[in-house]
Scaffold this motif. Structure first.
Motif, PDB file in Angstrom:
ATOM      1  N   GLY A   1       3.447  13.509  16.879  1.00 56.67           N
ATOM      2  CA  GLY A   1       4.348  14.653  16.857  1.00 56.67           C
ATOM      3  C   GLY A   1       5.583  14.465  17.709  1.00 56.67           C
ATOM      4  O   GLY A   1       6.188  15.429  18.173  1.00 56.67           O
ATOM      5  N   HIS A   2       6.003  13.223  17.888  1.00 51.98           N
ATOM      6  CA  HIS A   2       7.124  12.946  18.794  1.00 51.98           C
ATOM      7  C   HIS A   2       8.483  12.926  18.101  1.00 51.98           C
ATOM      8  O   HIS A   2       9.515  12.996  18.759  1.00 51.98           O
ATOM      9  CB  HIS A   2       6.915  11.597  19.474  1.00 51.98           C
ATOM     10  CG  HIS A   2       5.682  11.536  20.320  1.00 51.98           C
ATOM     11  ND1 HIS A   2       5.614  12.102  21.576  1.00 51.98           N
ATOM     12  CD2 HIS A   2       4.474  10.988  20.092  1.00 51.98           C
ATOM     13  CE1 HIS A   2       4.408  11.895  22.078  1.00 51.98           C
ATOM     14  NE2 HIS A   2       3.701  11.221  21.204  1.00 51.98           N
ATOM     15  N   TYR A   3       8.503  12.813  16.789  1.00 51.55           N
ATOM     16  CA  TYR A   3       9.744  12.493  16.100  1.00 51.55           C
ATOM     17  C   TYR A   3      10.384  13.650  15.345  1.00 51.55           C
ATOM     18  O   TYR A   3      11.412  13.472  14.714  1.00 51.55           O
ATOM     19  CB  TYR A   3       9.491  11.341  15.126  1.00 51.55           C
ATOM     20  CG  TYR A   3       9.069  10.065  15.823  1.00 51.55           C
ATOM     21  CD1 TYR A   3       7.723   9.751  15.977  1.00 51.55           C
ATOM     22  CD2 TYR A   3      10.010   9.183  16.327  1.00 51.55           C
ATOM     23  CE1 TYR A   3       7.333   8.588  16.621  1.00 51.55           C
ATOM     24  CE2 TYR A   3       9.630   8.024  16.962  1.00 51.55           C
ATOM     25  CZ  TYR A   3       8.282   7.735  17.111  1.00 51.55           C
ATOM     26  OH  TYR A   3       7.917   6.593  17.752  1.00 51.55           O
ATOM     27  N   SER A   4       9.792  14.826  15.378  1.00 54.63           N
ATOM     28  CA  SER A   4      10.323  15.929  14.581  1.00 54.63           C
ATOM     29  C   SER A   4      11.723  16.350  15.020  1.00 54.63           C
ATOM     30  O   SER A   4      12.452  16.942  14.239  1.00 54.63           O
ATOM     31  CB  SER A   4       9.374  17.130  14.637  1.00 54.63           C
ATOM     32  OG  SER A   4       9.247  17.579  15.977  1.00 54.63           O
TER      33      SER A   4
ATOM     34  N   ASN B   1       8.744  18.692   8.736  1.00 55.31           N
ATOM     35  CA  ASN B   1       8.421  18.679  10.165  1.00 55.31           C
ATOM     36  C   ASN B   1       7.109  19.401  10.464  1.00 55.31           C
ATOM     37  O   ASN B   1       6.482  19.142  11.492  1.00 55.31           O
ATOM     38  CB  ASN B   1       9.563  19.284  10.967  1.00 55.31           C
ATOM     39  CG  ASN B   1      10.772  18.357  11.027  1.00 55.31           C
ATOM     40  OD1 ASN B   1      10.651  17.141  10.885  1.00 55.31           O
ATOM     41  ND2 ASN B   1      11.948  18.932  11.214  1.00 55.31           N
ATOM     42  N   ARG B   2       6.691  20.320   9.587  1.00 53.85           N
ATOM     43  CA  ARG B   2       5.411  20.994   9.808  1.00 53.85           C
ATOM     44  C   ARG B   2       4.259  20.000   9.684  1.00 53.85           C
ATOM     45  O   ARG B   2       3.208  20.156  10.301  1.00 53.85           O
ATOM     46  CB  ARG B   2       5.216  22.125   8.801  1.00 53.85           C
ATOM     47  CG  ARG B   2       6.233  23.247   8.921  1.00 53.85           C
ATOM     48  CD  ARG B   2       6.150  24.162   7.727  1.00 53.85           C
ATOM     49  NE  ARG B   2       6.407  23.410   6.484  1.00 53.85           N
ATOM     50  CZ  ARG B   2       6.292  23.921   5.269  1.00 53.85           C
ATOM     51  NH1 ARG B   2       5.888  25.168   5.113  1.00 53.85           N
ATOM     52  NH2 ARG B   2       6.555  23.184   4.201  1.00 53.85           N
ATOM     53  N   LYS B   3       4.465  18.970   8.852  1.00 55.10           N
ATOM     54  CA  LYS B   3       3.449  17.947   8.651  1.00 55.10           C
ATOM     55  C   LYS B   3       3.765  16.666   9.421  1.00 55.10           C
ATOM     56  O   LYS B   3       3.046  15.677   9.283  1.00 55.10           O
ATOM     57  CB  LYS B   3       3.317  17.620   7.160  1.00 55.10           C
ATOM     58  CG  LYS B   3       2.866  18.795   6.317  1.00 55.10           C
ATOM     59  CD  LYS B   3       2.731  18.381   4.857  1.00 55.10           C
ATOM     60  CE  LYS B   3       2.255  19.547   4.003  1.00 55.10           C
ATOM     61  NZ  LYS B   3       2.120  19.173   2.573  1.00 55.10           N
ATOM     62  N   ASN B   4       4.843  16.695  10.212  1.00 56.09           N
ATOM     63  CA  ASN B   4       5.244  15.493  10.960  1.00 56.09           C
ATOM     64  C   ASN B   4       5.335  14.281  10.024  1.00 56.09           C
ATOM     65  O   ASN B   4       4.882  13.185  10.369  1.00 56.09           O
ATOM     66  CB  ASN B   4       4.248  15.195  12.083  1.00 56.09           C
ATOM     67  CG  ASN B   4       4.262  16.255  13.172  1.00 56.09           C
ATOM     68  OD1 ASN B   4       5.280  16.887  13.405  1.00 56.09           O
ATOM     69  ND2 ASN B   4       3.133  16.459  13.818  1.00 56.09           N
ATOM     70  N   THR B   5       5.946  14.480   8.880  1.00 64.58           N
ATOM     71  CA  THR B   5       5.972  13.435   7.862  1.00 64.58           C
ATOM     72  C   THR B   5       7.382  13.258   7.304  1.00 64.58           C
ATOM     73  O   THR B   5       8.088  14.234   7.055  1.00 64.58           O
ATOM     74  CB  THR B   5       5.003  13.746   6.719  1.00 64.58           C
ATOM     75  OG1 THR B   5       3.684  13.916   7.240  1.00 64.58           O
ATOM     76  CG2 THR B   5       4.980  12.620   5.693  1.00 64.58           C
TER      77      THR B   5
ATOM     78  N   ASP C   1       3.900  10.874  11.616  1.00 65.07           N
ATOM     79  CA  ASP C   1       4.081  10.768  13.066  1.00 65.07           C
ATOM     80  C   ASP C   1       2.881  11.435  13.721  1.00 65.07           C
ATOM     81  O   ASP C   1       2.881  12.641  13.952  1.00 65.07           O
ATOM     82  CB  ASP C   1       5.402  11.457  13.430  1.00 65.07           C
ATOM     83  CG  ASP C   1       5.518  11.836  14.891  1.00 65.07           C
ATOM     84  OD1 ASP C   1       6.292  12.763  15.200  1.00 65.07           O
ATOM     85  OD2 ASP C   1       4.829  11.206  15.721  1.00 65.07           O
ATOM     86  N   SER C   2       1.879  10.641  14.012  1.00 64.03           N
ATOM     87  CA  SER C   2       0.611  11.214  14.459  1.00 64.03           C
ATOM     88  C   SER C   2       0.716  11.856  15.835  1.00 64.03           C
ATOM     89  O   SER C   2      -0.081  12.731  16.176  1.00 64.03           O
ATOM     90  CB  SER C   2      -0.473  10.136  14.476  1.00 64.03           C
ATOM     91  OG  SER C   2      -0.128   9.101  15.371  1.00 64.03           O
TER      92      SER C   2
ATOM     93  N   ARG D   1      17.828  15.329  12.022  1.00 65.70           N
ATOM     94  CA  ARG D   1      16.862  16.327  12.454  1.00 65.70           C
ATOM     95  C   ARG D   1      17.426  17.713  12.161  1.00 65.70           C
ATOM     96  O   ARG D   1      18.559  17.859  11.705  1.00 65.70           O
ATOM     97  CB  ARG D   1      16.615  16.171  13.961  1.00 65.70           C
ATOM     98  CG  ARG D   1      17.856  16.396  14.813  1.00 65.70           C
ATOM     99  CD  ARG D   1      17.609  15.998  16.255  1.00 65.70           C
ATOM    100  NE  ARG D   1      18.771  16.212  17.095  1.00 65.70           N
ATOM    101  CZ  ARG D   1      19.761  15.358  17.225  1.00 65.70           C
ATOM    102  NH1 ARG D   1      19.748  14.234  16.549  1.00 65.70           N
ATOM    103  NH2 ARG D   1      20.767  15.629  18.018  1.00 65.70           N
TER     104      ARG D   1
END
Length: 119
Positions: free
Chosen positions: A27-30, A75-79, A24-25, A53
């Protein structure tokens, strides 16, 4: 900018493994529930797995992949990841990640990553 980038697909033999990643480039989805979806040739896109979540996540899987696929997130890597083991020919398709429940078909979807399983 809203952007989901899937990667990790490829061609494997039946019984093999792949690990898909979804970044998630923006950072919207964490803070959102996320899911992996797939679209087989000639078929509609379907849900494969989802993860909630928060710090203590809950995961759910479609019966067809239960026991073989594992969804996780960092979530730290938005991945968001999808570990796929014991792959079958019927797992072939384009794999996408997105929020759960999914947006409408005409909503935002990334480019997906192709998974091809040979017998």
């Amino acid at each position: 900018q809203v952007q989901l980038v899937e990667s990790g697909g490829g061609l494997v033999q039946s019984g093999g493994s792949l690990r898909l990643s979804c970044v998630d480039s923006g950072g919207h989805y964490s803070r959102m529930d996320m899911g992996w979806y797939r679209q087989a040739p000639g078929k509609q896109r379907e849900s494969v797995a989802r993860i909630t979540r928060g710090l203590s996540t809950i995961t759910n899987y479609e019966d067809a992949v239960k026991g073989r696929f594992t969804i996780s997130r960092d979530n730290r890597k938005n991945t968001v990841y999808l570990q796929m083991d014991n792959l079958k020919v019927e797992d072939t398709g384009i794999y996408y990640c997105n929020i759960f429940p999914p947006p409408r078909p005409d909503g935002y979807w990334g480019q997906g990553t192709q998974v091809s399983v040979s017998s």
